[in-house]
Design a protein around this motif. Structure first.
Motif, PDB file in Angstrom:
ATOM      1  N   VAL A  14     -59.734 -24.667   7.576  1.00 16.67           N
ATOM      2  CA  VAL A  14     -60.347 -25.811   7.101  1.00 16.67           C
ATOM      3  C   VAL A  14     -61.935 -25.818   7.459  1.00 16.67           C
ATOM      4  N   VAL A  15     -62.087 -25.492   8.666  1.00 16.70           N
ATOM      5  CA  VAL A  15     -63.478 -25.108   9.192  1.00 16.70           C
ATOM      6  C   VAL A  15     -64.166 -24.096   8.431  1.00 16.70           C
ATOM      7  N   ILE A  16     -63.640 -23.128   8.302  1.00 12.85           N
ATOM      8  CA  ILE A  16     -64.082 -21.916   7.516  1.00 12.85           C
ATOM      9  C   ILE A  16     -64.435 -22.418   5.976  1.00 12.85           C
ATOM     10  N   ALA A  17     -63.591 -23.135   5.448  1.00 15.99           N
ATOM     11  CA  ALA A  17     -64.087 -23.408   4.117  1.00 15.99           C
ATOM     12  C   ALA A  17     -65.118 -24.577   4.062  1.00 15.99           C
ATOM     13  N   ALA A  18     -65.253 -25.354   5.115  1.00 17.64           N
ATOM     14  CA  ALA A  18     -66.113 -26.362   5.105  1.00 17.64           C
ATOM     15  C   ALA A  18     -67.421 -25.525   5.236  1.00 17.64           C
ATOM     16  N   ARG A  19     -67.559 -24.491   6.231  1.00 21.92           N
ATOM     17  CA  ARG A  19     -68.614 -23.819   6.299  1.00 21.92           C
ATOM     18  C   ARG A  19     -69.198 -23.147   5.161  1.00 21.92           C
ATOM     19  N   LEU A  20     -68.244 -22.936   4.016  1.00 18.81           N
ATOM     20  CA  LEU A  20     -68.588 -22.276   2.811  1.00 18.81           C
ATOM     21  C   LEU A  20     -68.635 -23.125   1.590  1.00 18.81           C
TER      22      LEU A  20
END
Length: 105
Positions: A44-50
């Motif tokens: 979820v954090v990775i997706a938000a960063r992208l």
């Protein structure tokens, strides 16, 4: 064309990925390992960063974080392809080559 097999950091995944790599060699395909995203990586954090919205990853046959992790694993290779302007063959860790890869114009 580059070929990558997505694997995760557990011995069984690496072991199976090695079979994929070995079978690729049989048909002249060099396959490299690519570390995939897992729920432990906080997708979820990775997706938000992208800037990738996650509302479409709710699926009744898979857990949310597993589904998002699989997408992000593939996404990282799609991005690699764009950044390097090179076609890629993306394989799951349990893929096995049984013949030559057909060339598509």
């Amino acid at each position: 064309m580059k070929a990558f097999v997505i694997t995760i950091d557990i011995p069984e995944s690496h072991e199976v990925a090695e079979k994929c790599i070995s079978s690729g060699k049989t048909y002249g395909v060099t396959v490299e390992k690519h570390m995939g995203v897992t729920p432990a990586d906080n997708p979820v954090v990775i997706a938000a960063r992208l800037n990738i919205p996650t509302n479409r990853f709710r699926e009744r046959f898979s857990r949310f974080e597993n589904c998002l992790s699989a997408f992000l694993s593939h996404h990282s290779l799609w991005q690699w392809s764009v950044d390097n302007q090179e076609e890629v063959l993306i394989l799951e860790h349990d893929a096995i080559f049984i013949d030559e890869v057909p060339r598509v114009p």
